[in-house]
Design a protein around this motif. Structure first.
Motif, short mmCIF file in Angstrom:
data_model
loop_
_atom_site.label_atom_id
_atom_site.label_comp_id
_atom_site.label_asym_id
_atom_site.label_seq_id
_atom_site.Cartn_x
_atom_site.Cartn_y
_atom_site.Cartn_z
N GLU A 12 -22.27 -5.65 1.27
CA GLU A 12 -21.47 -6.62 2.91
C GLU A 12 -19.78 -6.85 2.33
O GLU A 12 -19.34 -7.10 3.28
N ASP A 24 -20.81 2.13 5.35
CA ASP A 24 -21.69 3.08 7.19
C ASP A 24 -20.31 3.49 7.97
O ASP A 24 -19.36 3.27 8.63
N ASN A 27 -19.26 3.68 11.74
CA ASN A 27 -20.62 2.78 12.36
C ASN A 27 -21.75 4.34 13.11
O ASN A 27 -22.26 3.04 13.89
N TYR A 30 -25.05 1.80 12.57
CA TYR A 30 -25.13 0.71 13.55
C TYR A 30 -25.20 1.17 14.23
O TYR A 30 -26.19 0.59 15.77
N ALA A 168 -34.54 -4.45 10.68
CA ALA A 168 -33.25 -4.74 10.52
C ALA A 168 -32.96 -5.83 9.33
O ALA A 168 -32.11 -6.34 8.86
N ARG A 174 -24.94 -7.61 10.87
CA ARG A 174 -25.24 -7.13 11.54
C ARG A 174 -25.77 -6.23 12.51
O ARG A 174 -25.52 -5.80 13.70
N TYR A 175 -27.03 -5.29 11.75
CA TYR A 175 -27.58 -4.72 11.53
C TYR A 175 -28.91 -4.91 12.70
O TYR A 175 -29.29 -4.96 13.60
N ALA A 178 -26.97 -5.37 16.81
CA ALA A 178 -27.03 -4.23 16.81
C ALA A 178 -28.76 -4.04 17.42
O ALA A 178 -28.47 -2.96 18.34
N SER A 235 -28.26 4.02 5.24
CA SER A 235 -29.37 3.80 5.91
C SER A 235 -30.42 4.22 4.32
O SER A 235 -31.15 3.41 4.41
N GLY A 333 -22.51 -11.51 17.93
CA GLY A 333 -22.68 -10.70 16.72
C GLY A 333 -21.16 -10.67 16.20
O GLY A 333 -20.46 -10.30 15.19
#
Length: 441
Positions: A12, A24, A27, A30, A168, A174-175, A178, A235, A333
């Motif tokens: 993070e 990521d 994104n 995301y 998630a 943030r995921y 999303a 992921s 978000g």
């Protein structure tokens, strides 16, 4: 466990792969979570949008074309359809959300996600196949088969949604945002599609064919996107950690006593109960007002134009609420207040939304026999419904982001699934309250 928490914290905080942890890129993950969120609700949104198609399929065959759409001449199956679908959808939704949350450590995530997604996909192929089949000579079997389809579809969707929120919860916050934003986009997309079919003057069969084709395609894309997560470094890193945790949890839970399992559940719920309560209240209030009350509000100038007549409910109720909901989730978000350290304030803000119930009931909701119309302008329902959607999306996002992050990583999936259960129970509670509120108008 400490190593996993350190890796999560590094991920993070880092902006590159210098620490050896994937990032990521572009994104991509995301966006995939947004698609998974969209896929969890868009098919169901299209299903309920096709209400007129089902009323047409169950119509009184002895009536003339001009009288088919007359509400006063509906058949018993037409009258029962909406309530029957609500029951057929709500019960399995609540039950399978709860079961999914309770068995997160016993049933592999990958199996849950793929099987549930395939179930939804197959049900929509079956539903699509009925569109161009003449069911006039077997309306009752068609009615029963539709309800069975709804039960299976709702069960599959519940397992997929609860598993998605659990998944998630093991990723950075943030995921989760999303995923919940993707759900809102699904609702917005369905509302826009409904408006476009009205503008185009499409027949009930053509509209339903378009809805169910889109739902089938989205279900397939959702499945493909989930599988793709196992081939992206970022992921894959998180999924491998989650699989390890699940395997360890399964091995230990096999020897756990009922009291130990209960203690595990209690400890997680004890940490996330303010967020769980807040999201329950948020959706209870929203479903008390939407769509039962808000969709019954008519313009005070309904005979002056199509905008205030034919399109008023579609635009003001469905489009504005879903637009506000979508915007609220995106804002949630980017800007978080109250903070994760202020759970009590989150509960208070959720409870304050109760004021929307009397405000919307005092607009021009029809038919009414008990309450006066206090807000004698179309501006009032427009503003109130937009704010109802905005606050729903914003508070929902905060609750869903905060809950799983208040527990250890090994408990994050269960926490996310438990939050999904609270949403589902809130939806069911709000729907029941709305029945009473409509009678009070």
């Amino acid at each position: 466990m400490e190593r996993e928490e350190a890796e999560q914290r590094l991920l993070e905080e880092s902006d590159d792969e210098a620490v050896g942890i994937p990032v990521d890129r572009y994104n991509g993950v995301y966006i995939i979570f947004g698609i998974l969120g969209l896929g969890s609700l868009l098919p169901w949104n299209f299903f309920i949008t096709a209400k007129e198609y089902y009323l047409f399929k169950l119509r009184n065959l002895t009536l003339s074309t001009d009288d088919v759409d007359n509400p006063q001449m509906q058949t018993e199956m037409q009258t029962m359809f909406e309530g029957s679908v609500a029951v057929a959808a709500t019960l399995p939704n609540v039950i399978f959300n709860f079961l999914t949350a309770m068995f997160t450590q016993r049933l592999p995530l990958k199996g849950r996600m793929i099987v549930s997604c395939l179930t939804v996909f197959v049900m929509f192929i079956l539903t699509l196949s009925f569109v161009n089949i003449n069911t006039d000579t077997w309306q009752l079997p068609f009615f029963v088969s539709t309800l069975v389809t709804v039960v299976i579809l709702s069960a599959g969707s519940a397992v997929f949604t609860a598993s998605l929120f659990g998944l998630a919860g093991t990723f950075p916050p943030r995921y989760m945002q999303a995923a919940v934003s993707g759900q809102a986009v699904g609702g917005l997309f369905a509302a826009v599609a409904n408006l476009l079919t009205l503008l185009a003057g499409s027949t009930h069969l053509h509209s339903a064919f378009a809805y169910f084709t889109a739902a089938t395609v989205v279900s397939f894309i959702t499945l493909a996107c989930y599988i793709l997560l196992y081939y992206i470094k970022f992921s894959k890193f998180h999924l491998e950690i989650n699989v390890t945790i699940q395997e360890d949890g399964f091995a230990s839970s096999s020897a756990d006593s009922i009291s130990q399992r209960s203690s595990y559940v209690f400890n997680v719920l004890r940490k996330i109960w303010p967020e769980a309560l807040a999201v329950f209240i948020t959706f209870s209030v929203s479903l008390s007002c939407f769509p039962a009350i808000s969709s019954s509000i008519t313009s005070l100038h309904k005979d002056s134009s199509d905008l205030t007549g034919k399109y008023f409910t579609v635009i003001v109720c469905f489009l504005l609420f879903n637009l506000g909901d979508c915007v609220g989730r995106v804002v949630g978000g980017q800007f978080q207040w109250p903070k994760i350290s202020q759970p009590s304030l989150l509960v208070v803000l959720s409870f304050l939304r109760v004021v929307f119930i009397p405000f919307l009931m005092l607009c021009n909701a029809q038919p009414r026999a008990h309450l006066p119309v206090v807000f004698t302008s179309d501006v009032y329902p427009v503003v109130m419904i937009l704010l109802l959607g905005l606050t729903n999306g914003y508070l929902c996002t905060l609750c869903m982001m905060y809950g799983p992050k208040k527990v250890l990583l090994e408990n994050a999936e269960f926490a996310g699934a438990a939050m999904s259960v609270c949403i589902t129970v809130g939806l069911a509670t709000g729907s029941l309250i709305s029945l009473l509120l409509v009678k009070m108008l």
